[in-house]
Design an enzyme around this catalytic site. Structure first.
Site, mmCIF file in Angstrom:
data_model
loop_
_atom_site.group_PDB
_atom_site.id
_atom_site.type_symbol
_atom_site.label_atom_id
_atom_site.label_comp_id
_atom_site.label_asym_id
_atom_site.label_seq_id
_atom_site.Cartn_x
_atom_site.Cartn_y
_atom_site.Cartn_z
ATOM 1 N N TYR A 81 1.185 -48.689 25.765
ATOM 2 C CA TYR A 81 2.002 -47.795 25.475
ATOM 3 C C TYR A 81 2.328 -46.920 27.134
ATOM 4 O O TYR A 81 1.818 -46.125 27.292
ATOM 5 C CB TYR A 81 2.069 -47.509 24.286
ATOM 6 C CG TYR A 81 3.716 -46.094 24.026
ATOM 7 C CD1 TYR A 81 5.032 -46.177 24.985
ATOM 8 C CD2 TYR A 81 2.983 -45.395 22.795
ATOM 9 C CE1 TYR A 81 5.632 -45.102 24.471
ATOM 10 C CE2 TYR A 81 4.070 -44.584 22.763
ATOM 11 C CZ TYR A 81 5.844 -44.284 23.587
ATOM 12 O OH TYR A 81 6.479 -43.830 22.838
ATOM 13 N N LYS A 132 5.011 -51.058 25.592
ATOM 14 C CA LYS A 132 6.300 -50.452 25.542
ATOM 15 C C LYS A 132 6.377 -49.767 26.407
ATOM 16 O O LYS A 132 5.367 -48.905 27.195
ATOM 17 C CB LYS A 132 5.753 -49.175 24.095
ATOM 18 C CG LYS A 132 7.101 -48.596 22.962
ATOM 19 C CD LYS A 132 6.949 -48.007 22.168
ATOM 20 C CE LYS A 132 7.521 -47.490 22.424
ATOM 21 N NZ LYS A 132 7.586 -45.989 20.662
#
Length: 305
Positions: A142, A170
């Site tokens: 992330y 992400k």
């Protein structure tokens, strides 16, 4: 022409699901199961992220996180992939959460760089490699420097992509050039974590998105990529533009996405409940504005969607 998204163990149309609470602020597992079923059914989601920032991970306990995974896994079965947010500033604690998520039935884990301490890139890489080696689950990195204070640099991404269980990203780095270079050089499944970049990232090889807006408008969010993947780029752009007012009001108007998503869920009669402090509920005026934007985004357009 049909444009096929690369395969990914995390899904394609992924919702960053809120964590429903009871009116007293306790974990609402029945509500979580009902919401997950709705999102995977008529909500158009083939993946769910649990205990991300939208899921209020900073204010839920480790036991609540595990209970949430178990409940949602029971509710959705094999209809959706479940990715557990496990990121902390402590490598040992993150490993513990990864193992707990695997035991509870998650299909993958979402991991941020250690925040606040802002370690150098070599240390960030070792953090991710340690977590990836702790379970058999695929890992999604992330990259959100606006919250963690530290970027996962493209060179670090390239190194981490060599690990067999580091499978996705992400992307909230707002660096399309850097993301495009990593996409071109690796098999990492890239997901937009910024609603306004869902379509642009898909156009350069991203797989899909992880969306807070999908809590309330999953079908409309998915329809953008559906049009693009059919090869109808003009229609995809039209649907993308139609979503922008709701996206802006939910994600860029000064309130956290958790707050705006729960305001809409509650107004629509879907499980949400209150937010936990230090967050506070949206005002009635803001909720009314959100409802108006939601209705505009959800009403049929010229093409019927």
């Amino acid at each position: 022409m049909t444009i096929t998204a690369p395969a990914s163990p995390f899904g394609r149309t992924v919702c960053a699901m809120v964590t429903p609470f009871t009116p007293e602020g306790e974990l609402d597992l029945d509500g979580a199961q009902a919401l997950a079923g709705h999102l995977v059914g008529e909500g158009g989601c083939d993946g769910l992220v649990l205990s991300g920032t939208t899921g209020e991970s900073p204010t839920t306990s480790d036991a609540e996180k595990s209970a949430l995974i178990r409940a949602v896994a029971e509710a959705v079965g094999d209809r959706a992939r479940i990715t557990a947010g496990i990121g902390t500033a402590d490598t040992r604690h993150t490993v513990e959460l990864a193992r707990s998520a695997e035991a509870a039935g998650a299909h993958g884990v979402l991991v941020v760089p250690p925040y606040y301490s802002r370690p150098p890139q070599e240390d960030i890489a070792e953090h991710f490699l340690t977590v990836a080696g702790a379970t058999g689950l695929p890992v999604m990195l992330y990259d959100i420097p606006g919250r963690t204070g530290t970027r996962i640099e493209p060179a670090t991404m390239l190194r981490l992509a060599e690990h067999p269980r580091i499978a996705g990203v992400k992307d909230c780095a707002y660096d399309m050039l850097g993301s495009s270079k990593v996409i071109a050089a690796t098999d990492l499944a890239y997901y937009s974590g910024c609603e306004e970049l869902n379509l642009p990232l898909r156009s350069v090889g991203g797989v899909g998105y992880i969306s807070t807006v999908a809590n309330v408008a999953g079908g409309a969010v998915a329809s953008v990529l559906d049009a693009y993947d059919r090869g109808d780029t003009a229609e995809a752009a039209r649907r993308h533009a139609r979503m922008l007012p709701l996206t802006e009001l939910m994600m860029a108007s000064g309130l956290p996405g958790t707050v705006t998503a729960k305001a809409l869920l509650n107004a629509l009669g879907l499980p949400g409940g209150p937010v936990r402090a230090p967050l506070r509920a949206a005002s009635p005026e803001r909720t009314e504005a959100l409802l108006q934007a939601y209705e505009a985004a959800s009403s049929p357009g010229p093409s019927g969607i």
